[in-house]
Motif scaffolding. Structure first.
Motif, PDB file in Angstrom:
ATOM      1  N   ALA A 152     -92.659 -13.334 -17.633  1.00  0.00           N
ATOM      2  CA  ALA A 152     -91.544 -13.469 -18.554  1.00  0.00           C
ATOM      3  C   ALA A 152     -90.676 -14.684 -18.243  1.00  0.00           C
ATOM      4  O   ALA A 152     -90.220 -15.374 -19.162  1.00  0.00           O
ATOM      5  N   ILE A 153     -90.427 -14.968 -16.960  1.00  0.00           N
ATOM      6  CA  ILE A 153     -89.555 -16.092 -16.625  1.00  0.00           C
ATOM      7  C   ILE A 153     -90.158 -17.410 -17.100  1.00  0.00           C
ATOM      8  O   ILE A 153     -89.455 -18.276 -17.636  1.00  0.00           O
ATOM      9  N   ALA A 154     -91.466 -17.585 -16.920  1.00  0.00           N
ATOM     10  CA  ALA A 154     -92.121 -18.811 -17.390  1.00  0.00           C
ATOM     11  C   ALA A 154     -91.983 -18.956 -18.898  1.00  0.00           C
ATOM     12  O   ALA A 154     -91.684 -20.042 -19.415  1.00  0.00           O
ATOM     13  N   LEU A 155     -92.191 -17.865 -19.625  1.00  0.00           N
ATOM     14  CA  LEU A 155     -92.094 -17.906 -21.084  1.00  0.00           C
ATOM     15  C   LEU A 155     -90.655 -18.129 -21.534  1.00  0.00           C
ATOM     16  O   LEU A 155     -90.385 -18.907 -22.459  1.00  0.00           O
ATOM     17  N   LEU A 156     -89.697 -17.454 -20.890  1.00  0.00           N
ATOM     18  CA  LEU A 156     -88.296 -17.643 -21.241  1.00  0.00           C
ATOM     19  C   LEU A 156     -87.843 -19.071 -20.956  1.00  0.00           C
ATOM     20  O   LEU A 156     -87.059 -19.651 -21.721  1.00  0.00           O
ATOM     21  N   LEU A 157     -88.336 -19.659 -19.878  1.00  0.00           N
ATOM     22  CA  LEU A 157     -87.991 -21.040 -19.559  1.00  0.00           C
ATOM     23  C   LEU A 157     -88.546 -21.983 -20.613  1.00  0.00           C
ATOM     24  O   LEU A 157     -87.846 -22.906 -21.069  1.00  0.00           O
ATOM     25  N   GLU A 158     -89.784 -21.753 -21.020  1.00  0.00           N
ATOM     26  CA  GLU A 158     -90.371 -22.588 -22.078  1.00  0.00           C
ATOM     27  C   GLU A 158     -89.519 -22.522 -23.336  1.00  0.00           C
ATOM     28  O   GLU A 158     -89.196 -23.543 -23.957  1.00  0.00           O
ATOM     29  N   ARG A 159     -89.118 -21.318 -23.729  1.00  0.00           N
ATOM     30  CA  ARG A 159     -88.323 -21.151 -24.945  1.00  0.00           C
ATOM     31  C   ARG A 159     -86.926 -21.746 -24.796  1.00  0.00           C
ATOM     32  O   ARG A 159     -86.367 -22.297 -25.754  1.00  0.00           O
ATOM     33  N   ALA A 160     -86.350 -21.646 -23.601  1.00  0.00           N
ATOM     34  CA  ALA A 160     -85.025 -22.228 -23.369  1.00  0.00           C
ATOM     35  C   ALA A 160     -85.060 -23.745 -23.480  1.00  0.00           C
ATOM     36  O   ALA A 160     -84.137 -24.360 -24.031  1.00  0.00           O
ATOM     37  N   ILE A 161     -86.112 -24.351 -22.963  1.00  0.00           N
ATOM     38  CA  ILE A 161     -86.220 -25.815 -23.033  1.00  0.00           C
ATOM     39  C   ILE A 161     -86.338 -26.276 -24.477  1.00  0.00           C
ATOM     40  O   ILE A 161     -85.679 -27.233 -24.904  1.00  0.00           O
ATOM     41  N   TYR A 162     -87.164 -25.605 -25.267  1.00  0.00           N
ATOM     42  CA  TYR A 162     -87.276 -25.970 -26.674  1.00  0.00           C
ATOM     43  C   TYR A 162     -85.960 -25.751 -27.411  1.00  0.00           C
ATOM     44  O   TYR A 162     -85.572 -26.548 -28.266  1.00  0.00           O
ATOM     45  N   GLN A 163     -85.250 -24.680 -27.082  1.00  0.00           N
ATOM     46  CA  GLN A 163     -83.967 -24.417 -27.724  1.00  0.00           C
ATOM     47  C   GLN A 163     -82.943 -25.480 -27.347  1.00  0.00           C
ATOM     48  O   GLN A 163     -82.133 -25.898 -28.182  1.00  0.00           O
ATOM     49  N   MET A 164     -82.990 -25.940 -26.118  1.00  0.00           N
ATOM     50  CA  MET A 164     -82.102 -27.022 -25.690  1.00  0.00           C
ATOM     51  C   MET A 164     -82.380 -28.279 -26.518  1.00  0.00           C
ATOM     52  O   MET A 164     -81.454 -28.975 -26.953  1.00  0.00           O
ATOM     53  N   ASN A 165     -83.657 -28.579 -26.760  1.00  0.00           N
ATOM     54  CA  ASN A 165     -84.008 -29.759 -27.539  1.00  0.00           C
ATOM     55  C   ASN A 165     -83.494 -29.658 -28.972  1.00  0.00           C
ATOM     56  O   ASN A 165     -83.073 -30.651 -29.567  1.00  0.00           O
ATOM     57  N   ILE A 166     -83.498 -28.435 -29.520  1.00  0.00           N
ATOM     58  CA  ILE A 166     -82.991 -28.229 -30.877  1.00  0.00           C
ATOM     59  C   ILE A 166     -81.479 -28.409 -30.913  1.00  0.00           C
ATOM     60  O   ILE A 166     -80.929 -29.007 -31.837  1.00  0.00           O
ATOM     61  N   GLY A 167     -80.804 -27.898 -29.877  1.00  0.00           N
ATOM     62  CA  GLY A 167     -79.353 -27.852 -29.890  1.00  0.00           C
ATOM     63  C   GLY A 167     -78.658 -29.132 -29.465  1.00  0.00           C
ATOM     64  O   GLY A 167     -77.450 -29.251 -29.633  1.00  0.00           O
ATOM     65  N   GLN A 168     -79.396 -30.091 -28.899  1.00  0.00           N
ATOM     66  CA  GLN A 168     -78.762 -31.310 -28.415  1.00  0.00           C
ATOM     67  C   GLN A 168     -79.435 -32.519 -29.059  1.00  0.00           C
ATOM     68  O   GLN A 168     -80.641 -32.732 -28.898  1.00  0.00           O
ATOM     69  N   SER A 169     -78.663 -33.302 -29.755  1.00  0.00           N
ATOM     70  CA  SER A 169     -79.227 -34.465 -30.446  1.00  0.00           C
ATOM     71  C   SER A 169     -79.745 -35.509 -29.472  1.00  0.00           C
ATOM     72  O   SER A 169     -80.646 -36.282 -29.796  1.00  0.00           O
ATOM     73  N   ALA A 171     -81.078 -34.757 -26.496  1.00  0.00           N
ATOM     74  CA  ALA A 171     -82.024 -34.161 -25.554  1.00  0.00           C
ATOM     75  C   ALA A 171     -83.365 -34.890 -25.623  1.00  0.00           C
ATOM     76  O   ALA A 171     -83.767 -35.365 -26.684  1.00  0.00           O
ATOM     77  N   PRO A 172     -84.062 -35.009 -24.495  1.00  0.00           N
ATOM     78  CA  PRO A 172     -85.351 -35.681 -24.511  1.00  0.00           C
ATOM     79  C   PRO A 172     -86.367 -34.896 -25.324  1.00  0.00           C
ATOM     80  O   PRO A 172     -86.283 -33.675 -25.446  1.00  0.00           O
ATOM     81  N   ASP A 173     -87.299 -35.606 -25.928  1.00  0.00           N
ATOM     82  CA  ASP A 173     -88.376 -34.983 -26.696  1.00  0.00           C
ATOM     83  C   ASP A 173     -89.422 -34.496 -25.686  1.00  0.00           C
ATOM     84  O   ASP A 173     -90.356 -35.203 -25.352  1.00  0.00           O
ATOM     85  N   SER A 174     -89.243 -33.269 -25.219  1.00  0.00           N
ATOM     86  CA  SER A 174     -90.015 -32.777 -24.088  1.00  0.00           C
ATOM     87  C   SER A 174     -91.454 -32.418 -24.469  1.00  0.00           C
ATOM     88  O   SER A 174     -91.700 -31.855 -25.540  1.00  0.00           O
ATOM     89  N   LYS A 175     -92.343 -32.736 -23.580  1.00  0.00           N
ATOM     90  CA  LYS A 175     -93.733 -32.298 -23.682  1.00  0.00           C
ATOM     91  C   LYS A 175     -93.970 -31.309 -22.550  1.00  0.00           C
ATOM     92  O   LYS A 175     -93.783 -31.636 -21.376  1.00  0.00           O
ATOM     93  N   ILE A 176     -94.347 -30.084 -22.904  1.00  0.00           N
ATOM     94  CA  ILE A 176     -94.480 -29.030 -21.902  1.00  0.00           C
ATOM     95  C   ILE A 176     -95.947 -28.663 -21.734  1.00  0.00           C
ATOM     96  O   ILE A 176     -96.666 -28.415 -22.716  1.00  0.00           O
ATOM     97  N   THR A 177     -96.385 -28.614 -20.481  1.00  0.00           N
ATOM     98  CA  THR A 177     -97.690 -28.060 -20.129  1.00  0.00           C
ATOM     99  C   THR A 177     -97.446 -26.826 -19.285  1.00  0.00           C
ATOM    100  O   THR A 177     -96.696 -26.879 -18.306  1.00  0.00           O
ATOM    101  N   LEU A 178     -98.033 -25.704 -19.657  1.00  0.00           N
ATOM    102  CA  LEU A 178     -97.874 -24.477 -18.891  1.00  0.00           C
ATOM    103  C   LEU A 178     -99.201 -24.110 -18.231  1.00  0.00           C
ATOM    104  O   LEU A 178    -100.228 -23.979 -18.901  1.00  0.00           O
ATOM    105  N   PHE A 179     -99.161 -23.972 -16.912  1.00  0.00           N
ATOM    106  CA  PHE A 179    -100.332 -23.582 -16.135  1.00  0.00           C
ATOM    107  C   PHE A 179    -100.236 -22.086 -15.839  1.00  0.00           C
ATOM    108  O   PHE A 179     -99.255 -21.619 -15.265  1.00  0.00           O
TER     109      PHE A 179
END
Length: 320
Positions: A152-169, A171-179
């Motif tokens: 759950a923490i890995a998934l919540l972190l992924e979602r938080a990062i994307y939400q940060m990108n939406i909420g901040q003009s 914010a870096p255009d993040s590319k996420i790789t999940l192992f």
């Protein structure tokens, strides 16, 4: 008042016990528990014996419930309020019971009133989301991000990062790789996330990929070592996992020559907790899809299920 609690009396040995609650002190509330998530640390306790639990009946910190008694100072709270436990960064705000009990005695300044329209099992995920929010705040200008974990923490972190990108003009255009170790998490990832088996990565060209920042949510010593190898020069490794041993070997020469750093992300601040609450209240971050509900009477089955079968287990008290 008598309190029924799920007690850890030995390795992989949990039973229900009852005892009379002691009188609470000033600034505490009695909270009737409605739901509590099973944290990865709780599973470690169950598998290996008590480490973090102060007593056999104090388990469960991802809790939500209703105040049934309160003593001053109230910090703006009152009887009947629907509250979550916001864990202090030092010490514990729970003096009796816990989230795996019918009732918990909790310091008022460690409680956060939440909207009753949020279902208890959803509100129970505010606390782990706060941990992800705290880790997310370590991001600066990094764009190439890796997350290691299947829970759950890995998934919540992924979602938080994307939400940060939406909420901040800005914010870096993040590319996420999940192992991942367990494939179940891949069903819930954002379509933009690149999902790679952690073990596959050790035998393909992905072994040579590097990342600006790597979050290890796994608590696995091998993963932490791998992360330090794969982070780019001047990059950072952020440790979120619950590690059972202290014996993780890091390549010190690589760290020095590459000017790499390793940082722990521990719990959260109250601001992190409130941010997590706002996101859940507004449905900015969805958590319902990852929840597996268990009645407290089925707690043994919830603790015993294999890690690859679920993302987040939440225990609920019904008819008590």
């Amino acid at each position: 008042m008598r309190n029924k609690s799920l007690c850890l009396v030995g390795r992989q040995n949990i039973v229900f016990n009852e005892k009379v609650m002691s009188p609470r002190v000033a600034g505490e509330s009695i909270v009737k528990i409605e739901a509590c998530g099973i944290c990865g640390s709780d599973r470690q306790e169950y598998k290996h014996g008590r480490i973090y639990w102060k007593s056999e009946d104090c388990g469960g910190h991802e809790l939500v419930g209703t105040i049934v008694e309160i003593s001053s100072p109230e910090y703006g709270l009152s009887v009947g309020d629907f509250v979550c436990y916001c864990m202090p960064r030092m010490g514990s705000g729970i003096s009796q019971g816990g989230g795996f009990s019918q009732y918990a005695v909790i310091k008022n300044d460690c409680l956060v009133k939440v909207c009753r329209t949020i279902r208890p099992e959803i509100a129970a995920l505010i606390e782990p989301l706060a941990c992800a929010v705290h880790a997310m705040r370590f991001l600066k200008e990094e764009k190439n991000i890796a997350i290691i974990g299947s829970g759950a923490i890995a998934l919540l972190l992924e979602r938080a990062i994307y939400q940060m990108n939406i909420g901040q003009s800005n914010a870096p255009d993040s590319k996420i790789t999940l192992f991942y170790k367990h494939e179940i998490i891949t069903k819930y990832l954002n379509n933009l996330t690149n999902a790679v088996s952690f073990y596959e990565s050790a035998f393909t060209k992905r072994l040579w990929d590097t990342f600006d920042i790597i979050y290890d949510c796994s608590g696995n010593e091998q993963a932490a070592r791998w992360a330090m190898d794969r982070v780019a020069d001047n990059g950072r490794v952020i440790l979120l996992g619950i590690y059972r041993t202290e014996g993780v070997f890091f390549p010190l020469s690589s760290i020095m020559f590459g000017e790499k750093s390793v940082t722990g992300s521990f719990l959260y601040t109250r601001d992190d907790f409130l941010q997590a609450y706002r996101w859940i209240q507004k449905n900015s971050i969805m958590v319902e899809d990852m929840i597996q509900l268990w009645d407290i009477s089925d707690c043994l089955a919830a603790f015993r299920q294999p890690s690859g079968n679920f993302l987040k287990s939440v225990l609920v008290w019904k008819g008590e």
